[in-house]
Design an enzyme around this catalytic site. Structure first.
Site, PDB file in Angstrom:
ATOM      1  N   ASP A  43      -8.511   6.565   9.516  1.00 50.01           N
ATOM      2  CA  ASP A  43      -7.569   5.842   8.657  1.00 50.01           C
ATOM      3  C   ASP A  43      -7.033   4.625   9.409  1.00 50.01           C
ATOM      4  O   ASP A  43      -6.060   4.739  10.109  1.00 50.01           O
ATOM      5  CB  ASP A  43      -6.437   6.790   8.248  1.00 50.01           C
ATOM      6  CG  ASP A  43      -5.521   6.166   7.225  1.00 50.01           C
ATOM      7  OD1 ASP A  43      -5.850   5.100   6.683  1.00 50.01           O
ATOM      8  OD2 ASP A  43      -4.453   6.758   6.965  1.00 50.01           O
ATOM      9  N   GLU A  53      -0.848  -1.653   5.570  1.00 50.22           N
ATOM     10  CA  GLU A  53      -0.906  -0.786   4.383  1.00 50.22           C
ATOM     11  C   GLU A  53       0.071   0.372   4.547  1.00 50.22           C
ATOM     12  O   GLU A  53       0.778   0.740   3.631  1.00 50.22           O
ATOM     13  CB  GLU A  53      -2.338  -0.251   4.187  1.00 50.22           C
ATOM     14  CG  GLU A  53      -2.535   0.578   2.925  1.00 50.22           C
ATOM     15  CD  GLU A  53      -2.294   2.069   3.123  1.00 50.22           C
ATOM     16  OE1 GLU A  53      -2.195   2.798   2.131  1.00 50.22           O
ATOM     17  OE2 GLU A  53      -2.173   2.508   4.269  1.00 50.22           O
ATOM     18  N   GLU A  54       0.087   0.940   5.755  1.00 51.16           N
ATOM     19  CA  GLU A  54       0.776   2.218   5.961  1.00 51.16           C
ATOM     20  C   GLU A  54       2.286   2.145   5.742  1.00 51.16           C
ATOM     21  O   GLU A  54       2.889   3.096   5.280  1.00 51.16           O
ATOM     22  CB  GLU A  54       0.505   2.747   7.379  1.00 51.16           C
ATOM     23  CG  GLU A  54      -0.957   3.054   7.664  1.00 51.16           C
ATOM     24  CD  GLU A  54      -1.485   4.269   6.903  1.00 51.16           C
ATOM     25  OE1 GLU A  54      -0.759   4.831   6.069  1.00 51.16           O
ATOM     26  OE2 GLU A  54      -2.656   4.634   7.151  1.00 51.16           O
ATOM     27  N   HIS A  59      -7.835  -1.415   5.316  1.00 50.75           N
ATOM     28  CA  HIS A  59      -6.651  -1.888   6.043  1.00 50.75           C
ATOM     29  C   HIS A  59      -6.844  -1.798   7.542  1.00 50.75           C
ATOM     30  O   HIS A  59      -7.389  -0.842   8.068  1.00 50.75           O
ATOM     31  CB  HIS A  59      -5.355  -1.218   5.564  1.00 50.75           C
ATOM     32  CG  HIS A  59      -5.240   0.263   5.788  1.00 50.75           C
ATOM     33  ND1 HIS A  59      -4.770   0.804   6.952  1.00 50.75           N
ATOM     34  CD2 HIS A  59      -5.507   1.322   4.981  1.00 50.75           C
ATOM     35  CE1 HIS A  59      -4.741   2.120   6.853  1.00 50.75           C
ATOM     36  NE2 HIS A  59      -5.193   2.469   5.670  1.00 50.75           N
TER      37      HIS A  59
END
Ligand SMILES: [Zn+2]
Length: 482
Positions: A299, A334-335, A287
């Site tokens: 991330d 995504e988050e 992502h």
């Protein structure tokens, strides 16, 4: 022009000549063991993954859905895919919710004055600008809160709940998976019990006094109360003050807001077309978005680097194109609700039957430890046979799992076999979703090893004589509602 400089430097980095011919006759037999060794050698010698993460994080910055950074990241990804030699590079529109962090402040105001390190959880509503002052009631879990509320319905009324649930450090996602329910559902349960705000001890393993953000959810019919995370040290402070007896009061100021209108973002897609069955697709994803507190190097900048580098390693070092198409997808948001994952599954509904495998890299930059397989019966022994002898590149156990990585969940639900390189995450959650998730946390060699493992698994699946048994289609546990 720092951004132009970074992008140009990055392009020249990726634009190496193709070492082996991209086209090859159908009959060409590929020596998988030699190919895997070349991937590992190439990844270790050049360690380009680290440069890719640096380029993304320095030129786009934090990349929360709908932000300027998100927009810059989409432009970066298009250029990065072209530079990696991918074909059919394009963006696919995704609408995303736009949540903006405001002021965030917390302090103990009684029995002593001490400032706390706090951050709002993603999606939280705001307090008033002056904040809330209330007594804190501590629980260790959702179940404890429910049990206490059942026994004493007044216990949490008008209070700030603190979920003080510590996360265990593990090399896999077990520690996180066990702890994260209070982040997602803590505010709903606290509100049901009459609380005015919900705080959690950060879901993470670091002791650096940085709070960890992450998505939380509200439920229809339950009052929406502000939700934040305290740094672990500050949750422990409140715990000690409560243990002395007497009331502990906290002032909490959180002023985030959710924009009324959705914003525009995009999935970024590029391909390496297959030599025999270009219509059959192996999706490899990561992502592109990140939380807003840092530049999201672990991330999921690392995952973006793993899949872009996988494409480059396969293109330049495999010796022949794989039989099937490898499609790289850098997913939007995504988050904060998996918007890109759902948009991709919807836009490609008609060709999901021809998606023969999906992999996502979203576990940081740690070394590879094994392979998880979420597919039909016999997929595990069949994959074991395909990767026999590749243990130095693709180490560890191959085992069945029910879990698909977040962005490939909708594909898995449609029956697409999902595979994942499991990485060592024992230090990942020290920095995950904090202001400390920056590129200096990445060990270039570990990232190179993870990349070589991912490239090998991708190549094997894309070039195998037959495809893997499909997963059983199933409904998803939830859909984004925002
Ligand atoms: Zn992630």
């Amino acid at each position: 022009m720092p951004r132009a400089f970074v992008v140009v430097a990055f392009l020249s980095l990726l634009s190496t000549p193709v070492r082996s011919s991209a086209a090859s006759p159908k009959s060409a037999a590929v020596d998988v063991r030699a190919t895997a060794a070349r991937f590992l050698g190439g990844a270790l010698a050049e360690r380009r993954g680290h440069a890719v993460v640096t380029s993304l994080t320095d030129s786009a910055g934090p990349r929360l859905a709908g932000s300027r950074g998100d927009e810059r990241a989409v432009a970066w990804a298009v250029e990065a895919m072209r530079a990696a030699g991918l074909e059919n590079v394009h963006t696919e529109p995704v609408t995303v919710p736009r949540w903006v962090r405001g002021v965030e402040r917390a302090e103990v105001v009684a029995p002593v004055d001490i400032a706390l390190h706090v951050t709002a959880l993603g999606g939280s509503v705001a307090t008033s600008p002056d904040g809330i002052v209330a007594e804190v009631v501590e629980v260790a879990s959702l179940d404890e809160l429910k049990a206490q509320a059942a026994k004493d319905p007044a216990r949490f009324r008008g209070k700030i709940v603190l979920y003080n649930k510590s996360m265990l450090r593990t090399h896999n996602f077990e520690g996180y998976g066990t702890a994260v329910d209070v982040r997602k559902g803590g505010a709903v349960e606290a509100a049901r019990a009459g609380a005015v705000a919900s705080l959690i001890r950060s879901i993470g393993t670091g002791y650096h006094r940085l709070p960890h953000t992450g998505a939380m959810r509200y439920e229809a019919g339950v009052p929406q109360i502000p939700a934040g995370a305290l740094a672990a040290e500050d949750a422990e402070l409140v715990h000690r003050l409560l243990a002395r007896g007497g009331a502990v009061k906290v002032r909490l100021v959180l002023t985030p807001s959710l924009a009324a209108d959705k914003a525009a973002s995009a999935n970024v897609v590029g391909e390496l077309r297959g030599r025999e069955h270009p219509e059959e697709i192996v999706v490899i994803g990561a992502h592109l978005d990140s939380w807003d507190l840092a530049t999201g190097a672990l991330d999921d900048g690392a995952g973006c680097a793993i899949v872009l580098e996988t494409a480059r390693l396969v293109r330049t070092l495999a010796g022949a194109r794989p039989r099937r198409t490898i499609r790289v997808v850098l997913f939007a948001n995504e988050e904060f609700g998996l918007s890109g994952a759902f948009a991709y599954a919807e836009a490609h509904k008609a060709e999901l039957a021809r998606h023969v495998a999906a992999l996502e890299a979203d576990a940081g930059a740690g070394r590879p430890l094994g392979v998880g397989v979420a597919a039909g019966a016999d997929a595990v022994p069949r994959l074991r046979a395909l990767v026999d002898g590749l243990g130095t590149v693709l180490p560890g156990e191959i085992h069945a799992t029910d879990e698909a990585a977040a962005d490939v969940m909708p594909l898995h639900a449609a029956g697409v076999p999902v595979f994942g390189v499991e990485q060592d995450v024992s230090t990942y959650f020290d920095w995950h979703h904090t202001a400390g998730d920056t590129v200096d946390k990445i060990d270039p060699e570990e990232l190179a090893r993870a990349t070589a493992a991912f490239a090998t698994l991708t190549f094997v699946l894309a070039d195998a004589p037959t495809t893997m048994p499909r997963a059983t289609p199933h409904p998803l546990p939830w859909r984004p509602g925002k």
